[in-house]
Design a protein around this motif. Structure first.
Motif, PDB file in Angstrom:
ATOM      1  N   GLY A   4       0.795  -1.225   0.000  1.00  0.00           N
ATOM      2  CA  GLY A   4       0.000   0.000   0.000  1.00  0.00           C
ATOM      3  C   GLY A   4       0.820   1.264   0.000  1.00  0.00           C
ATOM      4  N   HIS A   5       2.126   1.146  -0.202  1.00  0.00           N
ATOM      5  CA  HIS A   5       2.997   2.326  -0.167  1.00  0.00           C
ATOM      6  C   HIS A   5       4.071   2.192  -1.237  1.00  0.00           C
ATOM      7  N   ALA A   6       4.483   3.324  -1.787  1.00  0.00           N
ATOM      8  CA  ALA A   6       5.619   3.315  -2.713  1.00  0.00           C
ATOM      9  C   ALA A   6       6.925   3.333  -1.934  1.00  0.00           C
ATOM     10  N   VAL A   7       6.981   4.207  -0.920  1.00  0.00           N
ATOM     11  CA  VAL A   7       8.111   4.236   0.032  1.00  0.00           C
ATOM     12  C   VAL A   7       7.536   4.462   1.427  1.00  0.00           C
ATOM     13  N   ARG A   8       8.244   3.979   2.446  1.00  0.00           N
ATOM     14  CA  ARG A   8       7.758   4.132   3.816  1.00  0.00           C
ATOM     15  C   ARG A   8       8.920   4.309   4.781  1.00  0.00           C
ATOM     16  N   ASP A   9       8.815   5.318   5.621  1.00  0.00           N
ATOM     17  CA  ASP A   9       9.799   5.570   6.688  1.00  0.00           C
ATOM     18  C   ASP A   9      11.223   5.682   6.142  1.00  0.00           C
ATOM     19  N   ILE A  10      11.380   6.476   5.092  1.00  0.00           N
ATOM     20  CA  ILE A  10      12.715   6.694   4.521  1.00  0.00           C
ATOM     21  C   ILE A  10      13.353   7.907   5.192  1.00  0.00           C
ATOM     22  N   SER A  11      14.513   7.713   5.804  1.00  0.00           N
ATOM     23  CA  SER A  11      15.225   8.809   6.477  1.00  0.00           C
ATOM     24  C   SER A  11      16.709   8.731   6.138  1.00  0.00           C
ATOM     25  N   PHE A  12      17.274   9.820   5.678  1.00  0.00           N
ATOM     26  CA  PHE A  12      18.711   9.867   5.414  1.00  0.00           C
ATOM     27  C   PHE A  12      19.168  11.326   5.331  1.00  0.00           C
ATOM     28  N   ASP A  13      20.466  11.527   5.477  1.00  0.00           N
ATOM     29  CA  ASP A  13      21.086  12.842   5.325  1.00  0.00           C
ATOM     30  C   ASP A  13      22.051  12.793   4.161  1.00  0.00           C
ATOM     31  N   LEU A  14      22.118  13.880   3.408  1.00  0.00           N
ATOM     32  CA  LEU A  14      23.088  14.013   2.319  1.00  0.00           C
ATOM     33  C   LEU A  14      23.961  15.222   2.619  1.00  0.00           C
ATOM     34  N   GLY A  17      28.701  18.283  -0.725  1.00  0.00           N
ATOM     35  CA  GLY A  17      29.912  17.832  -1.392  1.00  0.00           C
ATOM     36  C   GLY A  17      30.118  16.324  -1.379  1.00  0.00           C
ATOM     37  N   LYS A  18      29.081  15.550  -1.036  1.00  0.00           N
ATOM     38  CA  LYS A  18      29.199  14.097  -0.988  1.00  0.00           C
ATOM     39  C   LYS A  18      28.301  13.445  -2.045  1.00  0.00           C
ATOM     40  N   ILE A  19      28.629  12.200  -2.395  1.00  0.00           N
ATOM     41  CA  ILE A  19      27.809  11.420  -3.327  1.00  0.00           C
ATOM     42  C   ILE A  19      27.129  10.297  -2.549  1.00  0.00           C
ATOM     43  N   LYS A 186      34.556  19.899  -8.348  1.00  0.00           N
ATOM     44  CA  LYS A 186      34.868  21.269  -8.777  1.00  0.00           C
ATOM     45  C   LYS A 186      33.878  22.284  -8.212  1.00  0.00           C
ATOM     46  N   LYS A 187      32.606  21.922  -8.186  1.00  0.00           N
ATOM     47  CA  LYS A 187      31.569  22.859  -7.763  1.00  0.00           C
ATOM     48  C   LYS A 187      31.094  22.624  -6.337  1.00  0.00           C
ATOM     49  N   GLY A 188      31.604  21.563  -5.702  1.00  0.00           N
ATOM     50  CA  GLY A 188      31.206  21.283  -4.325  1.00  0.00           C
ATOM     51  C   GLY A 188      29.750  20.868  -4.188  1.00  0.00           C
ATOM     52  N   MET A 189      29.196  20.257  -5.216  1.00  0.00           N
ATOM     53  CA  MET A 189      27.789  19.857  -5.198  1.00  0.00           C
ATOM     54  C   MET A 189      27.592  18.598  -4.353  1.00  0.00           C
ATOM     55  N   SER A 190      26.368  18.425  -3.922  1.00  0.00           N
ATOM     56  CA  SER A 190      25.935  17.145  -3.372  1.00  0.00           C
ATOM     57  C   SER A 190      25.260  16.371  -4.503  1.00  0.00           C
ATOM     58  N   VAL A 191      25.438  15.064  -4.522  1.00  0.00           N
ATOM     59  CA  VAL A 191      24.869  14.240  -5.595  1.00  0.00           C
ATOM     60  C   VAL A 191      24.083  13.081  -4.992  1.00  0.00           C
ATOM     61  N   LEU A 192      22.821  12.936  -5.418  1.00  0.00           N
ATOM     62  CA  LEU A 192      21.998  11.780  -5.085  1.00  0.00           C
ATOM     63  C   LEU A 192      21.972  10.909  -6.337  1.00  0.00           C
ATOM     64  N   PHE A 193      22.662   9.775  -6.295  1.00  0.00           N
ATOM     65  CA  PHE A 193      22.880   8.940  -7.481  1.00  0.00           C
ATOM     66  C   PHE A 193      22.092   7.643  -7.333  1.00  0.00           C
ATOM     67  N   GLN A 207      28.541   7.374   0.346  1.00  0.00           N
ATOM     68  CA  GLN A 207      27.593   6.707   1.230  1.00  0.00           C
ATOM     69  C   GLN A 207      26.578   5.933   0.391  1.00  0.00           C
ATOM     70  N   VAL A 208      25.933   4.940   1.008  1.00  0.00           N
ATOM     71  CA  VAL A 208      25.005   4.070   0.281  1.00  0.00           C
ATOM     72  C   VAL A 208      23.735   3.859   1.096  1.00  0.00           C
ATOM     73  N   ILE A 209      22.601   3.872   0.388  1.00  0.00           N
ATOM     74  CA  ILE A 209      21.319   3.450   0.948  1.00  0.00           C
ATOM     75  C   ILE A 209      20.816   2.290   0.091  1.00  0.00           C
ATOM     76  N   VAL A 210      20.367   1.216   0.723  1.00  0.00           N
ATOM     77  CA  VAL A 210      19.811   0.067   0.006  1.00  0.00           C
ATOM     78  C   VAL A 210      18.311   0.027   0.275  1.00  0.00           C
ATOM     79  N   MET A 211      17.507  -0.010  -0.819  1.00  0.00           N
ATOM     80  CA  MET A 211      16.050  -0.022  -0.692  1.00  0.00           C
ATOM     81  C   MET A 211      15.469  -1.309  -1.257  1.00  0.00           C
ATOM     82  N   GLU A 212      14.448  -1.817  -0.565  1.00  0.00           N
ATOM     83  CA  GLU A 212      13.731  -3.007  -1.020  1.00  0.00           C
ATOM     84  C   GLU A 212      12.248  -2.814  -0.763  1.00  0.00           C
TER      85      GLU A 212
END
Length: 525
Positions: A4-14, A17-19, A186-193, A207-212
């Motif tokens: 009944g949900h696409a995602v549930r209780d997802i919590s993380f920090d980015l 300047g990190k990927i 170069k630009k100090g961006m954060s990236v969500l890949f 850093q890594v997040i694993v979703m199922e």
């Protein structure tokens, strides 16, 4: 059971300047998470609880006008399929300029200069000329670079990359990953890949997040997750990543061996594409296939690898006569089919079948699976009842039950559709299967299942397989011999042990060096 949900209780920090890599199979909720950040969820989907805090503001509480101001300028996204995301009726330059114009950034002349600068930055050849090209004239890697240029036009603080390298060849994939890393530093961006490939994670992630199934089952720094995964699902994903085998494919097929004649013998095959031209202009010519020669044996798999544009797919289409060759011979059991007219080749066509790269595009959306499987054999003279009975047997062989006969392609997952595509090819009891990137767009776990299925089918039926792929790890798993193509020519051939561990050609060495995560423990087998 449906959830009944696409995602549930997802919590993380980015952190800045990190990927951060989000990894999981199709349906795990990766793209939904990214689209929620961008405010691009479809109308039927809404966020029921939680918050997305970016620079102190809750993105979920912003109105559409405020979100529109953020998109592109502060948060930008690279979409998975650049051909679908780019406007086919606008030039590349106009689409990059449009991003700046939408945010009233700069004057018309400065926008054009900035567009050239961006196309240069992402490594596109002849940027001034590229401005005037349309997306369909570019390769997959070039289109992806255009998407990156558009995403970087306003120098955002956060870049979201949704499977940007999934369907790219290994060298283009390596270039795109390196490009994203360079720009991020170069630009100090954060990236969500977002990705389903742990090889990519090994290359770029901090850093890594694993979703199922919409849940976050594991998170941590990349080295810890890769070297000591805790959750069973993470372990299964890592185990499913195709390894670069050190040894050749295990023998054991019940064969007469190379004593018998090859099923297919190709001699000096050539194909030239011609476009444009006129009274005052010469036609543009591209040597798609040049002097290709090889043999394909019963019960064996011959792989062909190379970058986009190397001629792999053109060669496969020549073998099944979806394209006519310009010169050379294709001997099927001693008959030269290259010169045959369609009416003469038609009786032989069932014996040389193709598994296409995109099963959704190659299956008729208005036909049931039963009709898709039986229409060909019935057209060849098989009785309807016999065709249905055979379809049921083939479906069982590819791991699908009889209940799928009355369903339509859109009701299946990508892996299931690919199984239907394989079943359709097997309905004719072919001697030759041409598999064109048959697993390139599948999750690693579904990919592993499909490769095992193809291997099992080959051991049972002794079918000869011509396997086209851009993933060298996959080629090392399933192929008995490999051809390496560059600009239409076969530059090297041999068993996997030679091609991947003692390559003779410089181009082959470049391909092997570009395998994602090659130096990580994931790649040893």
């Amino acid at each position: 059971m449906e959830r009944g949900h696409a995602v549930r209780d997802i919590s993380f920090d980015l952190p800045q300047g990190k990927i951060l890599c989000v990894i999981g199979e199709s349906g795990s909720g990766k793209s939904v998470t990214a689209n929620a950040v961008m405010g691009l969820l479809p109308p039927l989907m809404r966020v029921s609880s939680g918050e997305i805090l970016f620079q102190g503001r809750d993105l979920l509480a912003l109105d559409e006008s405020s979100l529109r101001e953020l998109r592109g300028r502060v948060v930008s996204m690279i979409f998975q399929d650049p051909l679908s995301a780019l406007n086919p009726l606008m030039t590349v330059g106009d689409q990059v300029i449009e991003v700046m114009a939408a945010h009233n950034e700069g004057a018309p002349q400065s926008r054009k200069a900035r567009a050239v600068e961006l196309l240069t930055e992402v490594g596109l050849p002849d940027p001034a000329l590229m401005l005037h090209q349309y997306p369909f004239r570019l390769s997959g890697g070039q289109r992806q670079r255009v998407m990156i240029a558009m995403a970087l036009a306003l120098e955002p603080d956060l870049l979201i990359a949704d499977e940007p390298t999934t369907a790219l060849d290994v060298t283009t994939q390596a270039q795109i990953l390196e490009l994203i890393q360079q720009i991020q530093r170069k630009k100090g961006m954060s990236v969500l890949f977002i990705t389903h490939d742990f090889g990519v994670v090994a290359e770029i992630a901090d850093q890594v997040i694993v979703m199922e199934k919409g849940l976050m089952v594991e998170q941590g720094d990349a080295d810890s997750v890769l070297s000591a995964p805790q959750h069973p699902y993470t372990k299964r994903l890592i185990a499913a990543v195709p390894r670069l085998n050190k040894n050749n494919r295990a023998a054991g097929l019940d064969l007469c061996g190379y004593d018998e004649a090859p099923v297919l013998a190709v001699e000096n095959l050539n194909k030239i594409y011609r476009s444009g031209g006129g009274w005052f202009r010469r036609a543009r010519e591209v040597n798609a296939v040049q002097d290709a020669s090889f043999n394909l044996w019963r019960g064996r798999t011959l792989g062909v690898v190379g970058e986009s544009g190397s001629g792999k797919t053109s060669l496969g289409r020549l073998l099944i006569k979806l394209l006519d060759s310009d010169s050379g011979r294709i001997l099927y059991r001693g008959q030269d089919v290259a010169r045959m007219k369609e009416k003469d080749f038609r009786p032989l066509r069932p014996k040389i079948q193709m598994i296409f790269q995109d099963p959704f595009a190659s299956l008729n959306p208005r036909s049931t699976i039963g009709h898709i499987l039986t229409v060909g054999p019935i057209a060849q003279g098989m009785k309807s009842a016999a065709a249905k009975s055979k379809a049921l047997g083939i479906l069982e062989k590819v791991g699908l039950d009889a209940g799928v006969l009355g369903r339509y392609p859109h009701e299946f997952s990508g892996g299931q559709r690919q199984r239907v595509g394989i079943a359709r090819a097997l309905m004719f009891d072919p001697d030759v299967l041409v598999a064109d990137e048959a697993v390139s767009a599948l999750d690693v776990s579904i990919q592993a299942q499909t490769l095992k299925l193809l291997d099992d089918i080959q051991r049972e039926t002794q079918v000869a397989m011509f396997f086209i792929t851009h993933d060298l790890r996959v080629a090392s798993q399933i192929c008995d011999e490999i051809l390496v193509m560059q600009k239409g020519r076969i530059v090297e051939s041999g068993p996997p042990s030679q091609i991947f561990h003692a390559p003779q050609n410089a181009y082959t060495r470049e391909l092997v060096a570009a395998i994602p995560g090659r130096d990580h423990v994931l790649q040893t087998a």
